[in-house]
Design a protein around this motif. Structure first.
Motif, PDB file in Angstrom:
ATOM      1  N   SER A  13       0.823  -1.207   0.000  1.00 49.16           N
ATOM      2  CA  SER A  13       0.000   0.000   0.000  1.00 49.16           C
ATOM      3  C   SER A  13       0.860   1.261   0.000  1.00 49.16           C
ATOM      4  CB  SER A  13      -0.925  -0.008   1.216  1.00 49.16           C
ATOM      5  OG  SER A  13      -1.690   1.171   1.282  1.00 49.16           O
ATOM      6  N   ASN A  14       1.907   1.270   0.837  1.00 46.72           N
ATOM      7  CA  ASN A  14       2.776   2.446   0.903  1.00 46.72           C
ATOM      8  C   ASN A  14       3.548   2.641  -0.402  1.00 46.72           C
ATOM      9  OD1 ASN A  14       1.943   2.871   3.506  1.00 46.72           O
ATOM     10  ND2 ASN A  14       3.744   1.975   4.456  1.00 46.72           N
ATOM     11  N   LEU A  15       3.935   1.532  -1.047  1.00 47.09           N
ATOM     12  CA  LEU A  15       4.619   1.654  -2.337  1.00 47.09           C
ATOM     13  C   LEU A  15       3.707   2.330  -3.354  1.00 47.09           C
ATOM     14  CD1 LEU A  15       6.920  -0.934  -4.019  1.00 47.09           C
ATOM     15  CD2 LEU A  15       5.086   0.112  -5.344  1.00 47.09           C
ATOM     16  N   GLY A  16       2.438   1.950  -3.361  1.00 46.37           N
ATOM     17  CA  GLY A  16       1.502   2.609  -4.265  1.00 46.37           C
ATOM     18  C   GLY A  16       1.362   4.092  -3.979  1.00 46.37           C
ATOM     19  N   GLU A  17       1.333   4.465  -2.692  1.00 46.77           N
ATOM     20  CA  GLU A  17       1.245   5.883  -2.345  1.00 46.77           C
ATOM     21  C   GLU A  17       2.501   6.641  -2.789  1.00 46.77           C
ATOM     22  OE1 GLU A  17       0.428   6.288   1.765  1.00 46.77           O
ATOM     23  OE2 GLU A  17      -1.539   5.300   1.679  1.00 46.77           O
ATOM     24  N   SER A  18       3.671   6.019  -2.628  1.00 47.06           N
ATOM     25  CA  SER A  18       4.906   6.672  -3.059  1.00 47.06           C
ATOM     26  C   SER A  18       4.926   6.845  -4.575  1.00 47.06           C
ATOM     27  CB  SER A  18       6.121   5.846  -2.609  1.00 47.06           C
ATOM     28  OG  SER A  18       6.204   5.792  -1.203  1.00 47.06           O
ATOM     29  N   LEU A  19       4.457   5.825  -5.296  1.00 48.16           N
ATOM     30  CA  LEU A  19       4.387   5.936  -6.756  1.00 48.16           C
ATOM     31  C   LEU A  19       3.430   7.050  -7.159  1.00 48.16           C
ATOM     32  CD1 LEU A  19       5.092   4.885  -9.570  1.00 48.16           C
ATOM     33  CD2 LEU A  19       3.250   3.204  -9.329  1.00 48.16           C
ATOM     34  N   GLY A  20       2.299   7.144  -6.470  1.00 50.78           N
ATOM     35  CA  GLY A  20       1.363   8.219  -6.775  1.00 50.78           C
ATOM     36  C   GLY A  20       1.951   9.588  -6.527  1.00 50.78           C
ATOM     37  N   ALA A  21       2.752   9.718  -5.443  1.00 49.32           N
ATOM     38  CA  ALA A  21       3.378  11.009  -5.152  1.00 49.32           C
ATOM     39  C   ALA A  21       4.398  11.381  -6.216  1.00 49.32           C
ATOM     40  CB  ALA A  21       4.045  10.954  -3.770  1.00 49.32           C
ATOM     41  N   MET A  22       5.109  10.387  -6.765  1.00 49.44           N
ATOM     42  CA  MET A  22       6.124  10.676  -7.770  1.00 49.44           C
ATOM     43  C   MET A  22       5.531  10.963  -9.139  1.00 49.44           C
ATOM     44  SD  MET A  22       9.128   7.922  -6.757  1.00 49.44           S
ATOM     45  CE  MET A  22      10.312   8.679  -7.878  1.00 49.44           C
ATOM     46  N   THR A  23       4.362  10.391  -9.435  1.00 54.92           N
ATOM     47  CA  THR A  23       3.746  10.574 -10.743  1.00 54.92           C
ATOM     48  C   THR A  23       2.666  11.642 -10.749  1.00 54.92           C
ATOM     49  OG1 THR A  23       2.111   8.835 -10.288  1.00 54.92           O
ATOM     50  CG2 THR A  23       4.192   8.160 -11.335  1.00 54.92           C
ATOM     51  N   GLY A  24       2.205  12.046  -9.559  1.00 54.67           N
ATOM     52  CA  GLY A  24       1.102  13.003  -9.503  1.00 54.67           C
ATOM     53  C   GLY A  24      -0.223  12.381  -9.926  1.00 54.67           C
ATOM     54  N   THR A  25      -0.300  11.054  -9.899  1.00 55.42           N
ATOM     55  CA  THR A  25      -1.509  10.330 -10.301  1.00 55.42           C
ATOM     56  C   THR A  25      -1.986   9.471  -9.139  1.00 55.42           C
ATOM     57  OG1 THR A  25      -0.700  10.207 -12.580  1.00 55.42           O
ATOM     58  CG2 THR A  25      -2.492   8.717 -11.978  1.00 55.42           C
ATOM     59  N   ALA A  26      -3.297   9.421  -8.957  1.00 58.71           N
ATOM     60  CA  ALA A  26      -3.839   8.578  -7.903  1.00 58.71           C
ATOM     61  C   ALA A  26      -3.537   7.116  -8.213  1.00 58.71           C
ATOM     62  CB  ALA A  26      -5.344   8.797  -7.776  1.00 58.71           C
ATOM     63  N   ALA A  68       7.994   3.421 -16.322  1.00 57.75           N
ATOM     64  CA  ALA A  68       7.485   4.291 -17.384  1.00 57.75           C
ATOM     65  C   ALA A  68       6.423   5.247 -16.869  1.00 57.75           C
ATOM     66  CB  ALA A  68       6.923   3.448 -18.524  1.00 57.75           C
ATOM     67  N   ALA A  69       5.713   4.863 -15.818  1.00 62.14           N
ATOM     68  CA  ALA A  69       4.727   5.778 -15.238  1.00 62.14           C
ATOM     69  C   ALA A  69       5.401   7.031 -14.704  1.00 62.14           C
ATOM     70  CB  ALA A  69       3.961   5.074 -14.118  1.00 62.14           C
ATOM     71  N   ILE A  70       6.707   6.922 -14.383  1.00 67.33           N
ATOM     72  CA  ILE A  70       7.460   8.074 -13.881  1.00 67.33           C
ATOM     73  C   ILE A  70       8.198   8.776 -15.017  1.00 67.33           C
ATOM     74  CG2 ILE A  70       9.285   8.798 -12.286  1.00 67.33           C
ATOM     75  CD1 ILE A  70       8.610   6.331 -10.605  1.00 67.33           C
ATOM     76  N   LEU A  71       8.889   7.987 -15.870  1.00 66.30           N
ATOM     77  CA  LEU A  71       9.686   8.580 -16.947  1.00 66.30           C
ATOM     78  C   LEU A  71       8.841   9.020 -18.135  1.00 66.30           C
ATOM     79  CD1 LEU A  71      12.777   6.191 -17.022  1.00 66.30           C
ATOM     80  CD2 LEU A  71      12.482   8.346 -15.780  1.00 66.30           C
ATOM     81  N   ALA A 133      -4.368   3.135 -16.836  1.00 66.76           N
ATOM     82  CA  ALA A 133      -3.479   2.159 -17.455  1.00 66.76           C
ATOM     83  C   ALA A 133      -3.786   0.758 -16.933  1.00 66.76           C
ATOM     84  CB  ALA A 133      -2.022   2.522 -17.169  1.00 66.76           C
ATOM     85  N   ASP A 134      -3.257  -0.243 -17.624  1.00 68.64           N
ATOM     86  CA  ASP A 134      -3.431  -1.622 -17.174  1.00 68.64           C
ATOM     87  C   ASP A 134      -2.798  -1.792 -15.799  1.00 68.64           C
ATOM     88  OD1 ASP A 134      -4.681  -2.284 -19.534  1.00 68.64           O
ATOM     89  OD2 ASP A 134      -2.836  -2.963 -20.519  1.00 68.64           O
ATOM     90  N   PRO A 135      -3.415  -2.623 -14.945  1.00 67.91           N
ATOM     91  CA  PRO A 135      -2.847  -2.803 -13.599  1.00 67.91           C
ATOM     92  C   PRO A 135      -1.463  -3.436 -13.650  1.00 67.91           C
ATOM     93  CG  PRO A 135      -4.603  -4.390 -14.019  1.00 67.91           C
ATOM     94  CD  PRO A 135      -4.640  -3.423 -15.151  1.00 67.91           C
ATOM     95  N   ILE A 136      -0.636  -3.080 -12.669  1.00 65.16           N
ATOM     96  CA  ILE A 136       0.700  -3.644 -12.533  1.00 65.16           C
ATOM     97  C   ILE A 136       0.623  -4.707 -11.444  1.00 65.16           C
ATOM     98  CG2 ILE A 136       3.112  -3.161 -11.998  1.00 65.16           C
ATOM     99  CD1 ILE A 136       2.604  -0.252 -12.835  1.00 65.16           C
ATOM    100  N   ARG A 137       0.853  -5.962 -11.812  1.00 64.31           N
ATOM    101  CA  ARG A 137       0.747  -7.060 -10.861  1.00 64.31           C
ATOM    102  C   ARG A 137       2.031  -7.143 -10.014  1.00 64.31           C
ATOM    103  NH1 ARG A 137      -2.385 -11.635 -10.701  1.00 64.31           N
ATOM    104  NH2 ARG A 137      -3.960 -10.119 -11.358  1.00 64.31           N
ATOM    105  N   MET A 138       1.844  -7.287  -8.721  1.00 64.44           N
ATOM    106  CA  MET A 138       2.960  -7.391  -7.778  1.00 64.44           C
ATOM    107  C   MET A 138       2.679  -8.544  -6.823  1.00 64.44           C
ATOM    108  SD  MET A 138       4.579  -4.332  -5.456  1.00 64.44           S
ATOM    109  CE  MET A 138       2.991  -4.006  -4.671  1.00 64.44           C
ATOM    110  N   VAL A 139       3.728  -9.252  -6.438  1.00 61.54           N
ATOM    111  CA  VAL A 139       3.589 -10.372  -5.512  1.00 61.54           C
ATOM    112  C   VAL A 139       4.539 -10.144  -4.342  1.00 61.54           C
ATOM    113  CG1 VAL A 139       5.289 -11.709  -6.833  1.00 61.54           C
ATOM    114  CG2 VAL A 139       3.771 -12.879  -5.242  1.00 61.54           C
TER     115      VAL A 139
END
Length: 266
Positions: A13-26, A68-71, A133-139
């Protein structure tokens, strides 16, 4: 698995929040079921109130999509970008958990690499929903057990015996008492901390020519640690991170306690 699953849920969950903060996307992190190819995995060493190792992994396609969501362009993504991005995002996720619900834990994020550790049967699966975008699967998987118990409170010192007739007068007792710890008096004083990204020297002529759009070369790589200064003295070095959409610094190295106290001298 209960405590381990809570840790894995928090990191995802926190990784998703960090990704959202870096991309400006929910970004939403959704638990899911199924399978996932693991081409990249990030080990996290767990210590403190629990000990063990957990891993977060994803496929090459998923890791490329995440970076790519960031770059902004999948064709620009390299393996080095994947390593740096996965470690940074998971490092931020681990830091947020340790300073929140995971107090008492020590989480050390190691360098990402090709999948080596086998995925356990009770692994947890998540989909990172980045915009449309298509979901990113993580395990995520791993094992932790209870670690160090909190230090028990110290027993109270026995009460002093009542003075006897042979005891010295009060004035003499007061004079023999140890002096107060002066440091305790100033420990709650707030001090400004300065983060120094770099420094350089300029001639007065070049300084006079500065204007909007001017570029100043600090001769410092973006990957180099930044300096934390107190009263103009170096006290620590760290890495610039993004926490909840704001800049922060993760401390990687601190100077000795004696040098830190000397930095407070005015």
């Amino acid at each position: 698995m209960g405590d381990t699953k809570s840790l894995l849920d928090a990191l995802a969950s926190n990784l998703g929040e960090s990704l959202g903060a870096m991309t400006g996307t929910a970004v939403r992190t959704m638990p899911t079921v199924g399978e996932a190819t693991v081409d990249w995995q990030v080990p996290v060493q767990v210590g403190g109130s629990a000990v063990g190792t957990v891993w977060l992994g994803m496929s090459q396609e998923g890791a490329t999509q995440l970076v790519a969501a960031i770059l902004g362009d999948p064709s620009l993504v390299t393996d080095a970008d994947i390593v740096d991005t996965l470690k940074e995002l998971l490092g931020q996720a681990a830091g947020a958990h340790v300073h929140g619900e995971g107090k008492g834990l020590n989480l050390t994020v190691e360098a990402p690499g090709p999948g080596a550790a086998p995925v356990l049967p009770d692994a947890q699966y998540y989909d990172l929903m980045v915009g449309s975008a298509d979901p990113i699967r993580m395990v995520a998987w791993g094992r932790t057990i209870a670690g160090l118990a909190p230090e028990p409170p110290r027993a109270a010192a026995p009460a002093a015996a009542p003075p006897t007739a042979a005891a010295p007068p009060p004035a003499t007792v007061a004079a023999a008492a140890p002096p107060p710890r002066n440091l305790d008096v100033v420990l709650d004083i707030e001090l400004p901390i300065t983060v120094r990204f770099g420094e350089t020297q300029m001639t007065l002529e070049n300084l006079a020519r500065l204007g909007p759009g001017s570029m100043i070369d600090l001769a410092r790589s973006p990957d180099d640690p930044v300096d934390l200064l107190v009263n103009g003295h170096l006290v620590a070095r760290g890495q610039v991170v993004v926490v909840a959409g704001c800049y922060g610094v993760r401390v990687n190295e601190v100077v000795s306690p004696a040098d830190r106290l000397r930095s407070l001298e005015m």
